[in-house]
Design a protein around this motif. Structure first.
Motif, PDB file in Angstrom:
ATOM      1  N   SER A 127       0.936  -1.076   0.376  1.00 38.68           N
ATOM      2  CA  SER A 127      -0.590   0.420  -0.253  1.00 38.68           C
ATOM      3  C   SER A 127       0.621   0.767  -0.306  1.00 38.68           C
ATOM      4  O   SER A 127       0.157   2.162  -0.141  1.00 38.68           O
ATOM      5  CB  SER A 127      -0.928   0.101   1.440  1.00 38.68           C
ATOM      6  N   ASP A 128       2.039   1.072   0.521  1.00 38.20           N
ATOM      7  CA  ASP A 128       2.833   2.708   0.824  1.00 38.20           C
ATOM      8  C   ASP A 128       4.568   2.145   1.066  1.00 38.20           C
ATOM      9  O   ASP A 128       4.563   1.034   1.585  1.00 38.20           O
ATOM     10  CB  ASP A 128       2.555   2.971   1.995  1.00 38.20           C
ATOM     11  N   LEU A 129       4.669   2.884   0.599  1.00 37.52           N
ATOM     12  CA  LEU A 129       6.752   2.501   1.975  1.00 37.52           C
ATOM     13  C   LEU A 129       6.894   2.755   3.224  1.00 37.52           C
ATOM     14  O   LEU A 129       5.961   3.043   3.300  1.00 37.52           O
ATOM     15  CB  LEU A 129       7.537   3.640   0.871  1.00 37.52           C
ATOM     16  N   GLU A 130       7.920   2.010   3.249  1.00 38.12           N
ATOM     17  CA  GLU A 130       7.953   1.540   4.535  1.00 38.12           C
ATOM     18  C   GLU A 130       8.079   3.164   5.320  1.00 38.12           C
ATOM     19  O   GLU A 130       8.061   3.610   6.874  1.00 38.12           O
ATOM     20  CB  GLU A 130       9.308   0.783   5.305  1.00 38.12           C
ATOM     21  N   PHE A 131       9.322   3.833   4.490  1.00 36.66           N
ATOM     22  CA  PHE A 131       9.496   5.390   4.758  1.00 36.66           C
ATOM     23  C   PHE A 131       9.924   5.824   3.748  1.00 36.66           C
ATOM     24  O   PHE A 131       9.448   5.383   2.450  1.00 36.66           O
ATOM     25  CB  PHE A 131      10.880   4.703   6.752  1.00 36.66           C
ATOM     26  N   GLY A 132      10.015   7.225   4.259  1.00 33.64           N
ATOM     27  CA  GLY A 132      10.695   7.905   3.199  1.00 33.64           C
ATOM     28  C   GLY A 132      10.534   9.404   3.044  1.00 33.64           C
ATOM     29  O   GLY A 132      11.070  10.049   4.541  1.00 33.64           O
ATOM     30  N   PHE A 133      10.919  10.081   2.066  1.00 35.99           N
ATOM     31  CA  PHE A 133      11.473  11.901   2.348  1.00 35.99           C
ATOM     32  C   PHE A 133      12.467  11.742   3.324  1.00 35.99           C
ATOM     33  O   PHE A 133      13.896  12.990   2.537  1.00 35.99           O
ATOM     34  CB  PHE A 133      10.219  12.921   3.404  1.00 35.99           C
ATOM     35  N   SER A 207      21.101  10.917  -1.821  1.00 32.67           N
ATOM     36  CA  SER A 207      19.932  10.943  -1.593  1.00 32.67           C
ATOM     37  C   SER A 207      18.367  11.599  -2.259  1.00 32.67           C
ATOM     38  O   SER A 207      17.476  11.493  -1.527  1.00 32.67           O
ATOM     39  CB  SER A 207      19.762  12.251  -0.659  1.00 32.67           C
ATOM     40  N   ARG A 210      15.684   8.882  -2.205  1.00 32.14           N
ATOM     41  CA  ARG A 210      14.101   9.137  -1.945  1.00 32.14           C
ATOM     42  C   ARG A 210      12.836   9.456  -2.567  1.00 32.14           C
ATOM     43  O   ARG A 210      12.266   8.668  -2.526  1.00 32.14           O
ATOM     44  CB  ARG A 210      14.263  10.843  -0.986  1.00 32.14           C
ATOM     45  N   TYR A 211      13.418   9.875  -3.806  1.00 32.35           N
ATOM     46  CA  TYR A 211      13.161  10.297  -4.535  1.00 32.35           C
ATOM     47  C   TYR A 211      12.322   8.701  -5.960  1.00 32.35           C
ATOM     48  O   TYR A 211      11.241   8.414  -6.543  1.00 32.35           O
ATOM     49  CB  TYR A 211      12.903  11.674  -6.220  1.00 32.35           C
ATOM     50  N   LEU A 212      13.147   8.355  -5.782  1.00 32.85           N
ATOM     51  CA  LEU A 212      13.102   6.904  -6.837  1.00 32.85           C
ATOM     52  C   LEU A 212      12.953   6.179  -6.374  1.00 32.85           C
ATOM     53  O   LEU A 212      11.474   5.168  -6.869  1.00 32.85           O
ATOM     54  CB  LEU A 212      15.154   6.678  -7.184  1.00 32.85           C
ATOM     55  N   ALA A 214      10.817   6.307  -4.419  1.00 31.86           N
ATOM     56  CA  ALA A 214       8.648   7.193  -3.986  1.00 31.86           C
ATOM     57  C   ALA A 214       8.559   6.552  -5.616  1.00 31.86           C
ATOM     58  O   ALA A 214       7.013   6.625  -5.692  1.00 31.86           O
ATOM     59  CB  ALA A 214       8.856   8.461  -4.506  1.00 31.86           C
ATOM     60  N   LEU A 215       9.452   6.187  -6.572  1.00 37.22           N
ATOM     61  CA  LEU A 215       8.750   6.433  -8.236  1.00 37.22           C
ATOM     62  C   LEU A 215       8.552   4.517  -8.400  1.00 37.22           C
ATOM     63  O   LEU A 215       7.532   4.508  -8.989  1.00 37.22           O
ATOM     64  CB  LEU A 215      10.522   6.592  -9.781  1.00 37.22           C
ATOM     65  N   MET A 217       6.997   3.213  -5.838  1.00 32.46           N
ATOM     66  CA  MET A 217       6.185   3.073  -5.365  1.00 32.46           C
ATOM     67  C   MET A 217       5.058   3.753  -6.535  1.00 32.46           C
ATOM     68  O   MET A 217       3.537   2.937  -6.236  1.00 32.46           O
ATOM     69  CB  MET A 217       5.906   3.996  -4.370  1.00 32.46           C
TER      70      MET A 217
END
Lengths: 241, 241
Positions: A127-133, A207, A210-212, A214-215, A217
């Motif tokens: 459903s989502d990532l475990e962590f990010g940003f 760093s 973080r965005y990759l 997200a991509l 996901m």
């Protein structure tokens, strides 16, 4: 800067290492796959077929790895995670996020080795990532094995794409995004991304993982939303200059 | 589900609204641009040329907006932010993140209106997003104007792409990603994304804006890393089924 197309010697892919500022020395790349599931197995197959030396390992044990290596052919071999990590120059870390830490412990020393991390730290229900940003799987891995040269790569490629002719979707080449803080390691990884059939796209420092991630996901969300075939991928479209 | 190609009546693009379960009623769309800079101005121009009614507004004041509207032609007009928000059916919110809250306050009631948010909440130095993972600009906006029907869209398109022939990069159509929690609003926005020249890609619920804003940030990192032309965009490559 991106390396030019892979040179080959006696049918083997060659690595570029700087021996001095102007000269590039060459050698065969030894790639150890840690986590030989659909992604790790698929990438190992592509690299073995491209002329690299590949060793498969997994928690699933040696018998299954031997069968995989035999099926892949092209000199591919099988080993324990520890053997694979000791043997190779480049580790492809392709476990699930939950198994990543214990797999790294099993590896032993990775001093000076390039570690390609393709992990999207997705929750078990996707459903989502475990962590990010504020962090990423790649940055967490770099903290766990600070002596390795961590490069994020190929985490936005769904595994079914690896089985397509030339890894092309609808006849189109797709992008192999990568990022990292070690310029020389990134150059080697860019070459491997190209050898697997993708268009390498440098996304900057580690760093950017973080965005990759997200991509990665986002692609899962799109597949779920559109009920789309997972034979789907992102391509960076740019002017030919 | 994605709408079919835009129908037109007397050269005007038409909106689909459900009057009953099986029938689609049509009307011209009135689009109010709040924040008419390079993105807002560029999208307003594309939609005016596609036959929609467009009004431009900005904190920069009415004179500049009148000049923009006259230059765009196709019946485009100019107004204050308040007038524009009152007049339109659909608000395009295209301010910088820092100006977003005050612009929304100036809008007054947006009850029942579709609000298209194209904002990437980047830091002033473009190094990173202001926030992410646990929230997104779109979710924050939806909290500020809970009576509006918020849809995230087109935040991964660099403004120079809007000036290219058919918004194509290197001759290729690029993806217009969108997400939201209001299915009917998303269908209208998908049509507007297509009218602007992009391939609409549904990314699921509004919380996917967390990943879409990360994708917007990734593009900035790539442009910085590669020192690339900003005539660059993402395309979702998929099998034609």
């Amino acid at each position: 800067m991106q390396p030019e197309s892979c040179e080959r010697r006696h049918g083997k892919a060659i690595r570029w290492t700087k021996s001095d500022a102007s000269h590039l020395e060459v050698a065969t790349m030894r790639i150890g796959i840690v986590g030989s599931g659909r992604m790790g197995g698929g990438l190992g197959r592509l690299w073995a077929h491209a002329g690299h030396e590949v060793m498969f390992s997994d928690v699933r044990g040696l018998e299954e790895m031997r069968a995989l290596a035999e099926e892949v052919g092209h000199g591919a071999r099988a080993g324990s995670i520890r053997e694979t990590a000791a043997w190779c120059d480049i580790v492809l870390l392709a476990t699930h996020w939950a198994q990543c830490k214990s797999a790294l412990e099993e590896c032993g020393s990775l001093e000076g080795k390039i570690l390609i991390d393709i992990i999207n730290p997705v929750k078990p229900d996707f459903s989502d990532l475990e962590f990010g940003f504020t962090t990423s799987a790649s940055e967490e891995i770099a903290r766990l094995v600070p002596q390795a040269r961590v490069v994020k790569a190929l985490n936005t490629i769904p595994s079914p794409v690896l089985a397509l002719e030339g890894c092309r979707v609808a006849g189109q080449k797709v992008s192999g995004f990568y990022c990292g803080d070690d310029g020389a390691a990134k150059q080697v990884v860019a070459q491997l991304v190209a050898d697997a059939g993708f268009d390498p796209v440098d996304c900057g420092p580690l760093s950017s993982a973080r965005y990759l991630e997200a991509l990665g996901m986002l692609l899962i969300r799109i597949v779920v939303t559109l009920k789309a075939s997972p034979e789907i991928a992102f391509s960076l479209v740019r002017k030919v200059e």
